[in-house]
Write an enzyme that holds these catalytic residues in place. Structure first.
Site, PDB file in Angstrom:
ATOM      1  CB  CYS A  91      49.628  30.560  40.453  1.00  0.00           C
ATOM      2  SG  CYS A  91      48.699  30.330  41.972  1.00  0.00           S
TER       3      CYS A  91
ATOM      4  CG  HIS B 207      48.980  34.391  39.065  1.00  0.00           C
ATOM      5  ND1 HIS B 207      47.716  33.851  38.980  1.00  0.00           N
ATOM      6  CD2 HIS B 207      49.367  34.233  40.362  1.00  0.00           C
ATOM      7  CE1 HIS B 207      47.374  33.380  40.159  1.00  0.00           C
ATOM      8  NE2 HIS B 207      48.358  33.606  41.017  1.00  0.00           N
TER       9      HIS B 207
ATOM     10  CG  ASN C 145      45.479  33.580  43.313  1.00  0.00           C
ATOM     11  OD1 ASN C 145      45.400  32.895  42.300  1.00  0.00           O
ATOM     12  ND2 ASN C 145      46.572  33.648  44.053  1.00  0.00           N
TER      13      ASN C 145
END
Ligand code: UT7
Length: 321
Positions: free
Chosen positions: A113, A248, A278
């Protein structure tokens, strides 16, 4: 002094959208649980004919158009991904071929990520060294294909997508960027690749994504504010001057906690995880592209980015739009 400036953005999302109610049809979960614990309402999943490569190509194409740069000017393609369909060729090479980037070299980068931030930093290093002037940086993922769809603690969280930025060496842009890793904590969030048996080793089965959610949560709410403080201390700017924070997109409770710990108004924190979930390495460039297209990013605005995820990895960047 030359630095790295984002001069164009693009993004791509799969056609299929899955709501929380869709998930509760085959999982012991509810819209209420997912919404209140994560902030996620819908996510997009790659269907037949869609892949990490097709999403990366579409996002890259749009970023190129948005930047006004011609394909021949791109000297490097960097794709942050941890869900490529192939060990090789890289997604970057596929993008290079599809977009006719005849003067570019291409490669992928794996930092989960945090991947987009690590790729942006890599592009910056190539630019300030003088090796490249113009780079296409992409974050692209189809994590839906690495997930155990019977594990309600992970499968509700992730979505597929891609985001891209064309970056170029200019006088203003990136002010400071940091990246960190802690491999000793690798076990808290992992997914294995499938390996075949050999004459001297037995087959090792691939494992789908597994996560200690609370450990990742604690890591994020502690480390991200510390990393942002570390970053800001290396600049002559203050957090009050920051116009937009693009974290993020993992969990709205993480974003709220970071805002609180930094004593910053939540309104400065951009959010799209309610719609896309996500999307790992794609989340930051996907959100930047949405903000750019909606006209929310004005020339000279101070933008703070921060990513965190498996590895463990984390990083932050401050830039002038
Ligand atoms: O990109 C970076 C990677 N990931 C992250 O940043 C994730 C960070 N962590 C998180 O966002 C949160 O830890 C989660 C959203 C993953 C989980 O939230 P939580 O508040 O930490 O829940 P929990 O794991 O403590 O689970 C609480 C309860 C458990 O039930 P019991 O044992 O209390 O009966 C879980 O089994 O919630 C249950 N549960 C669910 N219930 C309904 C877990 N997932 C679900 C679900 N629906 N989808």
């Amino acid at each position: 002094m030359i630095t790295t400036r984002i001069i164009g953005t693009g993004s791509a999302l799969p056609v299929h959208t899955l709501t929380n109610d869709d998930l509760s049809k085959f999982l012991d979960t509810s819209d209420e649980w997912i919404r209140t614990r994560t902030g996620i309402c819908t996510r997009q999943l790659a269907g037949d004919g869609e892949s990490t490569v097709t999403l990366a190509v579409e996002a890259g194409k749009k970023a190129l158009l948005n930047s006004g740069v011609s394909p021949e000017e791109i000297q490097m393609v960097l794709v942050a991904t941890c869900s490529s369909e192939n060990y090789f060729p890289s997604v970057g090479c596929r993008v290079q071929e599809a977009l006719g980037l005849t003067h570019a070299s291409a490669m992928d980068l794996s930092a989960a990520c945090s991947g987009f931030l690590f790729a942006l930093h890599t592009a910056h290093a190539y630019i300030v060294s003088g090796y490249c002037r113009t780079v296409l940086v992409i974050g692209a993922e189809t994590l839906s294909r690495t997930i155990d769809w019977s594990d309600r603690s992970t499968c509700v969280l992730f979505g597929d997508g891609a985001g891209a930025c064309v970056v170029r060496g200019e006088e203003t842009g990136l002010i400071q960027i940091l990246q960190h890793s802690d491999g000793t904590k690798g076990d808290v969030l992992m997914a294995n690749t499938r390996r075949t048996a050999t004459p001297v080793s037995s087959e090792r089965e691939g494992m789908p994504l597994s996560m200690d959610g609370q450990a990742v949560f604690r890591f994020a709410v502690k480390t991200v504010p510390e990393c942002i403080q570390e970053l800001m201390a290396k600049t002559d700017r203050s957090l009050e001057e920051v116009d937009h924070v693009v974290l993020h997109q993992a969990n709205s409770r993480i974003i709220e906690s970071v805002a609180k710990r930094l004593h910053m108004p939540l309104e400065k924190f951009a959010i799209n995880l309610d719609r896309h979930g996500n999307t790992s390495a794609a989340s930051i460039p996907l959100l930047l592209d949405e903000m750019n297209r909606e006209g929310r990013l004005k020339k000279g605005d101070l933008v703070l980015l921060s990513g965190f995820g498996a590895g463990l990895t984390w990083g932050a960047a401050l830039l002038e739009w």
